[in-house]
Design a protein around this motif. Structure first.
Motif, PDB file in Angstrom:
ATOM      1  N   GLY A 200      11.482  44.260   8.577  1.00 44.65           N
ATOM      2  CA  GLY A 200      12.260  44.688   9.626  1.00 44.65           C
ATOM      3  C   GLY A 200      11.553  46.194  10.100  1.00 44.65           C
ATOM      4  O   GLY A 200      11.846  47.124  10.839  1.00 44.65           O
ATOM      5  N   GLU A 201      10.143  46.104   9.917  1.00 43.76           N
ATOM      6  CA  GLU A 201       9.549  47.139  10.311  1.00 43.76           C
ATOM      7  C   GLU A 201       9.487  47.632  11.673  1.00 43.76           C
ATOM      8  O   GLU A 201       9.611  46.846  12.600  1.00 43.76           O
ATOM      9  N   GLY A 202       9.719  48.919  11.862  1.00 39.71           N
ATOM     10  CA  GLY A 202       9.723  49.674  13.315  1.00 39.71           C
ATOM     11  C   GLY A 202      11.328  49.206  13.984  1.00 39.71           C
ATOM     12  O   GLY A 202      11.157  49.893  15.194  1.00 39.71           O
ATOM     13  N   LEU A 203      12.374  48.960  13.076  1.00 37.67           N
ATOM     14  CA  LEU A 203      13.486  48.884  13.592  1.00 37.67           C
ATOM     15  C   LEU A 203      14.242  50.086  13.572  1.00 37.67           C
ATOM     16  O   LEU A 203      14.122  50.688  12.226  1.00 37.67           O
ATOM     17  N   PRO A 204      15.226  50.576  14.391  1.00 39.16           N
ATOM     18  CA  PRO A 204      15.900  51.835  13.752  1.00 39.16           C
ATOM     19  C   PRO A 204      17.024  51.216  12.852  1.00 39.16           C
ATOM     20  O   PRO A 204      17.129  49.928  12.775  1.00 39.16           O
TER      21      PRO A 204
ATOM     22  N   ARG B 198      19.862  48.304  13.856  1.00 38.16           N
ATOM     23  CA  ARG B 198      19.281  47.146  14.173  1.00 38.16           C
ATOM     24  C   ARG B 198      18.876  46.431  12.644  1.00 38.16           C
ATOM     25  O   ARG B 198      18.617  45.335  12.445  1.00 38.16           O
ATOM     26  N   TRP B 199      18.096  47.453  11.961  1.00 37.22           N
ATOM     27  CA  TRP B 199      17.603  47.056  10.637  1.00 37.22           C
ATOM     28  C   TRP B 199      18.533  46.604   9.655  1.00 37.22           C
ATOM     29  O   TRP B 199      18.175  45.335   8.972  1.00 37.22           O
TER      30      TRP B 199
ATOM     31  N   GLU C 246      20.289  43.133  11.627  1.00 36.96           N
ATOM     32  CA  GLU C 246      19.416  42.080  12.114  1.00 36.96           C
ATOM     33  C   GLU C 246      18.560  41.572  11.031  1.00 36.96           C
ATOM     34  O   GLU C 246      18.380  40.269  11.015  1.00 36.96           O
ATOM     35  N   VAL C 247      18.386  42.360  10.009  1.00 35.33           N
ATOM     36  CA  VAL C 247      17.407  41.953   8.914  1.00 35.33           C
ATOM     37  C   VAL C 247      18.163  41.976   7.505  1.00 35.33           C
ATOM     38  O   VAL C 247      18.289  41.022   6.922  1.00 35.33           O
TER      39      VAL C 247
ATOM     40  N   LEU D 233      12.910  55.574   9.203  1.00 31.02           N
ATOM     41  CA  LEU D 233      13.732  55.035  10.058  1.00 31.02           C
ATOM     42  C   LEU D 233      14.037  56.201  11.230  1.00 31.02           C
ATOM     43  O   LEU D 233      14.825  55.835  11.970  1.00 31.02           O
TER      44      LEU D 233
ATOM     45  N   SER E  34      13.257  50.626   2.940  1.00 32.23           N
ATOM     46  CA  SER E  34      13.026  51.843   3.760  1.00 32.23           C
ATOM     47  C   SER E  34      12.522  52.951   3.361  1.00 32.23           C
ATOM     48  O   SER E  34      12.681  54.138   4.118  1.00 32.23           O
TER      49      SER E  34
END
Length: 432
Positions: free
Chosen positions: A76-80, A83-84, A87-88, A276, A302
């Motif tokens: 989930g690199e780069g997601l806030p 969403r992290w 979605e992941v 994050l 994280s």
């Protein structure tokens, strides 16, 4: 067995930053019996002598961790954060088994020990498997039975009942303690939070939850109730007793005053908050109010490390930058936040400092490295530890006087076999 440890210096782990040069630490039956200069040491008797070329410091306390998330490291690199999670993380966690958690926790616990972290506060699923894992590695853990509404989990009332059942199953040697870990006020209904708080107060256990990690997570609660999350928790009788709040990034003066009034402790996780993009917690304002604060890594998905020494440098940097003051957090205070201060934050006065009567959780940091020179004053060792040190400088670790890391390698588990096992399980969980 009794041991006498001699070292170049002892870092006590108190707020004042006491460093004892040319020091001795005596240990008997897992407890520290004497600490001080070698010249003043009592007779060693038949104690086994352990001579160390570096410094001895207390085993560090990681006040906020989801360590089995080594299974999701880097995902989930780069997601806030929102969403992290959605979605992941949560879809993959829904596929976790107890075996997954135990293997991952064993690997993560060995990693933390290798980095000088002897105690961690674990908020995750399958509490009993986490306890089994730290029993294997020889670490300590405060294990918070997770409360969160997820389709893959039992109803919240069943989760609460399971948590209560665990309270009586902890050993009496201080190695494992169970509490309750509601995820957050925006995911767990307020009546359930109140009930969890009542149970932990009745039994003297730790209540641990996420608070004000992001700027928007409490927006819906504020719109509904007209109160910030800290004020809402106070109004619904969630505060009081042993309460540890993770992150606490977006807190105004009124919120911090409430934390001081109710003696709520904070798990400060600067690396996770930075990755994050959650923000920078008001660490200096917390300390100035007398709020108990301890360092935390957060989960290895994280952060992505479990190296608390590396996080100390980030905590000191952020505090100084946000306050625009080079004295906003001293090296002595930074080390204290991972040792004595962290032990205070979780309500464990038996840990966190090298003083007589506390448990013998010891970390040997090899100072035969250029990053630990020069030393014109003992306090320089603290500055080098914070600004140059890292987990790679840890050579040996003892928990309750038992050596669990020797020459930077685990004495209790096969870390290479664990690495391969974690990789296979992570691939399965990612594939769906």
């Amino acid at each position: 067995m009794s041991h006498r440890f001699t070292a170049r210096a002892v870092v006590v782990g108190d707020r004042e930053g006491t460093v004892v040069p040319d020091a001795v630490v005596d240990v008997d039956d897992g407890l520290i019996t004497w600490v001080g200069p070698a010249a003043d040491a009592p007779p060693a008797g038949d104690a086994e002598l352990v001579e160390l070329p570096g410094l001895l410091m207390p085993g560090m306390v990681n006040t906020h961790s989801h360590a089995p998330m080594v299974l999701f490291r880097g995902q989930g690199e780069g997601l806030p954060l929102d969403r992290w999670l959605q979605e992941v993380m949560w879809p993959r966690e829904a596929r976790l088994t107890g075996d997954d958690v135990e293997v991952a926790m064993t690997a993560a616990s060995a990693e933390m020990l290798r980095n000088g972290v002897t105690t961690s506060v674990e908020m995750y699923f399958h509490s009993e498997r986490i306890a089994a894992a730290v029993g294997t590695t020889g670490a300590r853990a405060l294990i918070l039975a997770t409360l969160i509404p997820m389709p893959s989990l039992p109803p919240l009332q069943e989760q609460l009942a399971d948590a209560l059942r665990l309270f009586a199953s902890a050993p009496d040697d201080g190695s494992v303690e169970f509490g309750i870990g509601p995820h957050a006020a925006y995911t767990v209904p307020l009546p359930v939070l109140r009930e969890a708080a009542q149970l932990t107060r009745e039994h003297g256990r730790l209540l641990h939850l996420h608070v004000a990690e992001t700027a928007t997570e409490g927006a819906e609660l504020l719109a509904t109730h007209g109160l910030s999350v800290p004020a809402l928790l106070a109004a619904h009788d969630v505060l009081g007793g042993r309460v540890l709040a993770a992150h606490c990034v977006h807190m105004d003066d009124g919120d911090l005053d409430l934390w001081a009034e109710y003696d709520v402790a904070v798990a400060h996780c600067p690396a996770s908050n930075a990755k994050l993009a959650s923000g920078i917690a008001r660490l200096r304002a917390m300390l100035d109010r007398g709020i108990r604060v301890g360092m935390g890594t957060d989960g290895p998905a994280s952060n992505d490390g479990l190296d608390l020494l590396a996080d100390l440098r980030l905590a000191a940097s952020f505090a100084r930058l946000s306050e625009r003051s080079a004295t906003a957090l001293t090296a002595a205070e930074a080390v204290w936040l991972a040792t004595g201060g962290a032990a205070d934050a979780i309500g464990r006065p038996d840990l966190g400092q090298l003083t007589a009567g506390r448990r013998a959780d010891l970390v040997h940091v090899d100072t035969r490295d250029l990053v630990f020179e020069p030393v014109g004053d003992p306090a320089d060792l603290l500055a080098h530890l914070v600004w140059s040190g890292a987990g790679r400088h840890v050579r040996d670790v003892w928990v309750a006087g038992r050596q669990v890391v020797r020459d930077a390698a685990s004495t209790t588990v096969d870390t290479e076999a664990l690495r391969l096992d974690v990789a296979q399980r992570a691939a399965r969980l990612a594939a769906g």
